[in-house]
Design an enzyme around this catalytic site. Sequence first.
Site, PDB file in Angstrom:
ATOM      1  N   LEU A 533       0.814  -1.214   0.000  1.00  0.00           N
ATOM      2  CA  LEU A 533       0.000   0.000   0.000  1.00  0.00           C
ATOM      3  C   LEU A 533       0.847   1.263   0.000  1.00  0.00           C
ATOM      4  O   LEU A 533       0.441   2.287  -0.533  1.00  0.00           O
ATOM      5  CB  LEU A 533      -0.929   0.013   1.223  1.00  0.00           C
ATOM      6  N   GLY A 534       2.008   1.223   0.639  1.00  0.00           N
ATOM      7  CA  GLY A 534       2.843   2.409   0.686  1.00  0.00           C
ATOM      8  C   GLY A 534       4.020   2.218   1.609  1.00  0.00           C
ATOM      9  O   GLY A 534       4.121   1.227   2.335  1.00  0.00           O
ATOM     10  N   GLY A 536       6.657   4.297   4.488  1.00  0.00           N
ATOM     11  CA  GLY A 536       6.823   5.450   5.352  1.00  0.00           C
ATOM     12  C   GLY A 536       8.217   5.462   5.928  1.00  0.00           C
ATOM     13  O   GLY A 536       9.090   4.665   5.571  1.00  0.00           O
ATOM     14  N   MET A 538       9.119   4.597   8.811  1.00  0.00           N
ATOM     15  CA  MET A 538       9.403   3.488   9.725  1.00  0.00           C
ATOM     16  C   MET A 538       9.256   2.118   9.088  1.00  0.00           C
ATOM     17  O   MET A 538       9.624   1.122   9.688  1.00  0.00           O
ATOM     18  CB  MET A 538       8.477   3.574  10.954  1.00  0.00           C
ATOM     19  N   VAL A 541       3.764  -0.518   4.458  1.00  0.00           N
ATOM     20  CA  VAL A 541       2.387  -0.902   4.789  1.00  0.00           C
ATOM     21  C   VAL A 541       1.868  -1.783   3.658  1.00  0.00           C
ATOM     22  O   VAL A 541       1.989  -1.432   2.481  1.00  0.00           O
ATOM     23  CB  VAL A 541       1.484   0.332   4.970  1.00  0.00           C
ATOM     24  N   LYS A 556       1.143  -2.908   9.016  1.00  0.00           N
ATOM     25  CA  LYS A 556       2.266  -1.967   9.085  1.00  0.00           C
ATOM     26  C   LYS A 556       3.464  -2.702   9.647  1.00  0.00           C
ATOM     27  O   LYS A 556       3.376  -3.356  10.687  1.00  0.00           O
ATOM     28  CB  LYS A 556       1.886  -0.783   9.975  1.00  0.00           C
ATOM     29  N   ASP A 654       2.431  11.836  17.418  1.00  0.00           N
ATOM     30  CA  ASP A 654       2.793  12.067  16.011  1.00  0.00           C
ATOM     31  C   ASP A 654       1.560  12.468  15.200  1.00  0.00           C
ATOM     32  O   ASP A 654       1.275  11.903  14.150  1.00  0.00           O
ATOM     33  CB  ASP A 654       3.440  10.810  15.416  1.00  0.00           C
TER      34      ASP A 654
END
Length: 799
Positions: A533-534, A536, A538, A541, A556, A654
């Site tokens: 999905l993507g 980041g 960290m 996902v 995640k 965050d």
Amino acid sequence: MNYGTIWKSDWSVGVLVSLLVLVGYSSQLSPLQSVDNALYDFTASTNSLPADDRIVLVNVDSKGNDQTPQSSIAATIEKLSNAGAKLIALDMLYSEAELKPATLNETTQHDMLAEKVHQAGNVLLPLFFEFASEENRSNILAPNYIRRSAIRQINFSNSSASPMHAFMLRHPYNTLSEGAAGFGHFNFPLNQDETLRSLPLAVTFSGLYYPSMVLTLAAGTMNIPLSDVRLNLGTDIELGAINVATDQQLRIFPAFHADSSGNSFTRYNLSQLLADEIPANLFKGKIVLIGSSANGVDTPLKANMSRSEFAAHSLQSILKEESVIRPDWALYAELALLLLAGLYLTLVLPRLTPLVGVIATVAISLILLITGYIFISAFSLWIQTAICCLLLIIGQLGISIKQYLVIKEKQPTTASDPNETNKMLGLSFQSQGMLENAYAKFLTCPMNEDLLAILYDLGLAFERKRQFDDAISVYQHMAGHNSTFRDIQTRIISAKNARDTLSDKGSNAGISSLLASGDNKPTLGRYEIVSELGKGAMGTVYLGRDPKINRQVAIKTLALSKEFEPDQLEEVKERFFHEAEIAGMLNHPNIVTIFDAGDEHDLAYIAMEYLDGIDLIPYTKEGKTLPIPTTLKIIAKVAEALQYAHNNGVIHRDIKPANIMILKNKAVKVTDFGIAHITESSKSKAGTVLGTPSYMSPEQLSGKPIDGRSDLFSLGVMLYEMVAGVRPFKAESISKLMFKIAKEPHVDVRKLNADTPDCVADLINSLLAKKADHRIGSAGEALERIQQCLQQSRSQGGR
């Protein structure tokens, strides 16, 4: 009469088994009772209900109640009383005072615990009874202050009632007891299998009926004095508007309460409470049970449950009328079922063919088990149907064995094949995910085409788990027998490439490699990875699927070994699961739901609700911002989520546009609760602090202790950006950015967006105050300010 012919007939087996089971049922033999207990335990654990947030557990830190200093309990009672706890119940019996030596200004020793109990005025103390038969009943009277807690309204009309009789009483020492608001017994008798399923709500001692701690707590919660409680022996207990149904022994079978992760009631440690690590307002209006988690008992929900937790489940069962009962007619219904089962085994089963008989017996047994399950889960009635199933199964086995032995006499004996046994064991291990054990068993089997197909599937399973070395070993072992079997040469090359990629770039790269190949979907834990999905800061996902319930989830991941130094891994992993657990406890419509967390090899992951929508980043760009009323509505939903989280002691850390999702149905969801805390005070291998500095509060950037007001600063930054189209603080480097956030004022948002109402500008200024004490005090207060701005906007013609 030819008795030899009778004993050789099939119906004689049915008669014999039926008689034996009837005798065992009448004698309540433990092996027979265990099957119904198992069905009850399964039903109780799979039908757990949501826990009541009014009930809170405080676990003492010592291994036994007698090891907990009275001064610690006294301090705890004082804190809970000052915090506004409604009721405090102790599962600790102090038979002697722990006196504090007199000081220069005092003439006598000081009993701190008795003083705090008296001052609190809402502390309930425990009683412990020892039980005897009717003829050994004691005539010893309890002290007056104990006898006052006995139930006085008794209806003796049911002569078949058989309450538990006590012959000895242990109670707290006199000065402590005199200050108590009430008493209740903490006697939890176990079943024959050492499992706790029921609770006697009252027991007799010296002619009086004393309530359990659970009944006293229920009465106190409903503000009903014990003098108004009416005990109808053998039927129920009248508790205000509630009639609590009991059996002949005045027992209830409580329901159990837990979420999908097994968490039940909110609990804290005594040391946390004494160290002021827990906000006092969490206990306002709560029913608090204080006790030790040591020496727990086995229950249908879980093993080693503390008495206090079992009492909490029982208390909620009374307050919400959720308990299970054994009705008076249960015995007659069970005897009738056993009689019908005996008639089936004697008159019907011998007339059926073996295959039809097995099918009929299995079908009837399943119907009985499902009926018993439904009675407990839907009607809260425990009718023991499993023992009837046991009778049918034993009878079926007896008749089948008898028929098998007759056939066996006519057939030659064949030896079992150890290779086939090892192969079946290997397949069993593989189905349970124990791939290494499965491979060890397969290695003992001679190679053939059937085993090649099995090993090929095992190699694919190793690849899905990213255990590429094991997959290569399997394929090479196959190639030694048949190097052209299917595409194993291609698979060896593919697995080696994936292994090298995994070594160089980490586990996420290994997953991506498998996804790119398209022929073997990777897995994480029990989840099948569908797509990426993507990515980041960290980790990556993924879109995943839970095969057990065919549910889509977002997964995640965090490659711990790639992001953190080796000496930090254990600490970071522990923090990761702790924060995931905290986030999973949050249940709010504007907070993403956490389903599961785990780790596999060096990759930690969290499975959460899959959100079909977009984040707020597109609406923070100049010229792309939303109308201010729409922006305020979104920010209001985020504030609602923060208010709920802060009230539960959770800080997000965050808040930023990337962590706020707008779904297709226009719902707002806040994501990544607790995830930012994983990297707090931790350095990555590159030496930089992970996180999003542009949205951090001054106190968060400086490493000072933070509270919910830090999230409000981040909320202010995000609101500013969504109104103005730019961030309030920008700089060429991290150090300059941190200086601006801490020292320099932001540009008034009205200079960047002249249409900004004064109310919104003032709200932003309040949220972006440098010092936390000058900032809006809580998310609830921020939400009120946002609502005021929306009202002003509507009154001025805004939409």
